[in-house]
Design a protein around this motif. Structure first.
Motif, short mmCIF file in Angstrom:
data_model
loop_
_atom_site.label_atom_id
_atom_site.label_comp_id
_atom_site.label_asym_id
_atom_site.label_seq_id
_atom_site.Cartn_x
_atom_site.Cartn_y
_atom_site.Cartn_z
N MET A 96 0.84 -1.16 0.00
CA MET A 96 0.00 0.00 0.00
C MET A 96 0.90 1.24 0.00
O MET A 96 1.87 1.29 0.73
N ASP A 97 0.55 2.20 -0.82
CA ASP A 97 1.37 3.41 -0.86
C ASP A 97 0.87 4.41 0.19
O ASP A 97 -0.04 4.11 0.97
N GLN A 98 1.45 5.60 0.19
CA GLN A 98 1.11 6.60 1.21
C GLN A 98 -0.32 7.11 1.09
O GLN A 98 -0.89 7.59 2.05
N GLU A 99 -0.91 6.99 -0.09
CA GLU A 99 -2.30 7.42 -0.29
C GLU A 99 -3.30 6.31 0.03
O GLU A 99 -4.49 6.49 -0.11
N GLY A 100 -2.80 5.13 0.41
CA GLY A 100 -3.67 4.01 0.74
C GLY A 100 -4.05 3.14 -0.43
O GLY A 100 -4.91 2.27 -0.31
N LYS A 101 -3.43 3.34 -1.58
CA LYS A 101 -3.73 2.54 -2.77
C LYS A 101 -2.80 1.33 -2.82
O LYS A 101 -1.62 1.43 -2.51
N VAL A 102 -3.35 0.21 -3.25
CA VAL A 102 -2.56 -1.01 -3.40
C VAL A 102 -2.07 -1.06 -4.85
O VAL A 102 -2.88 -1.21 -5.77
N PRO A 103 -0.74 -0.91 -5.08
CA PRO A 103 -0.23 -0.86 -6.46
C PRO A 103 -0.32 -2.20 -7.19
O PRO A 103 -0.51 -2.22 -8.40
N ALA A 104 -0.23 -3.30 -6.46
CA ALA A 104 -0.30 -4.62 -7.10
C ALA A 104 -0.51 -5.69 -6.04
O ALA A 104 -0.11 -5.52 -4.89
N LYS A 105 -1.14 -6.77 -6.43
CA LYS A 105 -1.27 -7.94 -5.57
C LYS A 105 -0.60 -9.10 -6.28
O LYS A 105 -0.75 -9.25 -7.49
N SER A 106 0.13 -9.90 -5.52
CA SER A 106 0.86 -11.01 -6.12
C SER A 106 0.85 -12.21 -5.19
O SER A 106 0.74 -12.06 -3.98
N ARG A 107 1.02 -13.37 -5.80
CA ARG A 107 1.23 -14.59 -5.03
C ARG A 107 2.70 -14.94 -5.19
O ARG A 107 3.23 -14.89 -6.28
N VAL A 108 3.33 -15.28 -4.08
CA VAL A 108 4.76 -15.56 -4.09
C VAL A 108 5.00 -16.90 -3.40
O VAL A 108 4.45 -17.15 -2.32
N SER A 109 5.82 -17.71 -4.00
CA SER A 109 6.21 -18.97 -3.38
C SER A 109 6.98 -18.67 -2.10
O SER A 109 7.56 -17.60 -1.94
N THR A 110 7.03 -19.61 -1.19
CA THR A 110 7.64 -19.36 0.11
C THR A 110 9.12 -19.70 0.19
O THR A 110 9.70 -19.59 1.27
N ASP A 111 9.73 -20.07 -0.91
CA ASP A 111 11.16 -20.36 -0.85
C ASP A 111 11.96 -19.05 -0.86
O ASP A 111 11.49 -18.01 -1.30
N ARG A 112 13.16 -19.11 -0.33
CA ARG A 112 14.01 -17.92 -0.15
C ARG A 112 14.23 -17.15 -1.45
O ARG A 112 14.11 -15.93 -1.48
N ALA A 113 14.51 -17.84 -2.54
CA ALA A 113 14.78 -17.17 -3.82
C ALA A 113 13.55 -16.41 -4.32
O ALA A 113 13.67 -15.28 -4.80
N SER A 114 12.38 -17.01 -4.20
CA SER A 114 11.15 -16.34 -4.66
C SER A 114 10.86 -15.11 -3.83
O SER A 114 10.44 -14.08 -4.37
N ILE A 115 11.06 -15.20 -2.53
CA ILE A 115 10.83 -14.04 -1.66
C ILE A 115 11.78 -12.91 -2.03
O ILE A 115 11.37 -11.75 -2.18
N LYS A 116 13.05 -13.22 -2.22
CA LYS A 116 14.03 -12.18 -2.59
C LYS A 116 13.70 -11.56 -3.94
O LYS A 116 13.79 -10.34 -4.10
N ASN A 117 13.31 -12.38 -4.93
CA ASN A 117 12.96 -11.85 -6.24
C ASN A 117 11.74 -10.93 -6.16
O ASN A 117 11.70 -9.88 -6.80
N TYR A 118 10.76 -11.31 -5.38
CA TYR A 118 9.58 -10.47 -5.22
C TYR A 118 9.95 -9.14 -4.57
O TYR A 118 9.52 -8.08 -5.03
N LEU A 119 10.74 -9.19 -3.52
CA LEU A 119 11.12 -7.95 -2.85
C LEU A 119 11.95 -7.05 -3.75
O LEU A 119 11.83 -5.82 -3.69
N LYS A 120 12.77 -7.63 -4.61
CA LYS A 120 13.54 -6.81 -5.57
C LYS A 120 12.60 -6.11 -6.54
O LYS A 120 12.89 -5.01 -6.99
N SER A 121 11.46 -6.73 -6.87
CA SER A 121 10.51 -6.10 -7.78
C SER A 121 9.84 -4.89 -7.14
O SER A 121 9.23 -4.08 -7.82
N LEU A 122 9.96 -4.74 -5.84
CA LEU A 122 9.37 -3.61 -5.11
C LEU A 122 10.35 -2.47 -4.88
O LEU A 122 10.05 -1.54 -4.14
#
Length: 69
Positions: free
Chosen positions: A1-27
């Motif tokens: 959620m951004d500062q205005e309260g809008k959700v820029p995107a919703k995603s499903r992410v696998s729970t393995d370490r590499a997937s979590i890191k890749n998702y966070l890099k996309s942010l």
């Protein structure tokens, strides 16, 4: 959620370490990045994964979170 309260995107992410890191890099454009985890069976695993990558991680009480929702 951004500062205005809008959700820029919703995603499903696998729970393995590499997937979590890749998702966070996309942010990377959304700084500062914060996360809230619901306390559950494996919250500590996710907390450790997120705390290495983002500025702030908070733990929420499941029953209180349900009341707010």
């Amino acid at each position: 959620m951004d500062q205005e309260g809008k959700v820029p995107a919703k995603s499903r992410v696998s729970t393995d370490r590499a997937s979590i890191k890749n998702y966070l890099k996309s942010l990377d454009g959304l700084k500062p990045t914060k996360a809230v985890l619901e306390a559950g069976f494996n919250w500590s695993y996710f907390y450790d994964q997120l705390a290495e990558e983002i500025e702030e991680v908070c733990l929420a009480h499941p029953l209180k979170t349900r009341l707010i929702a």
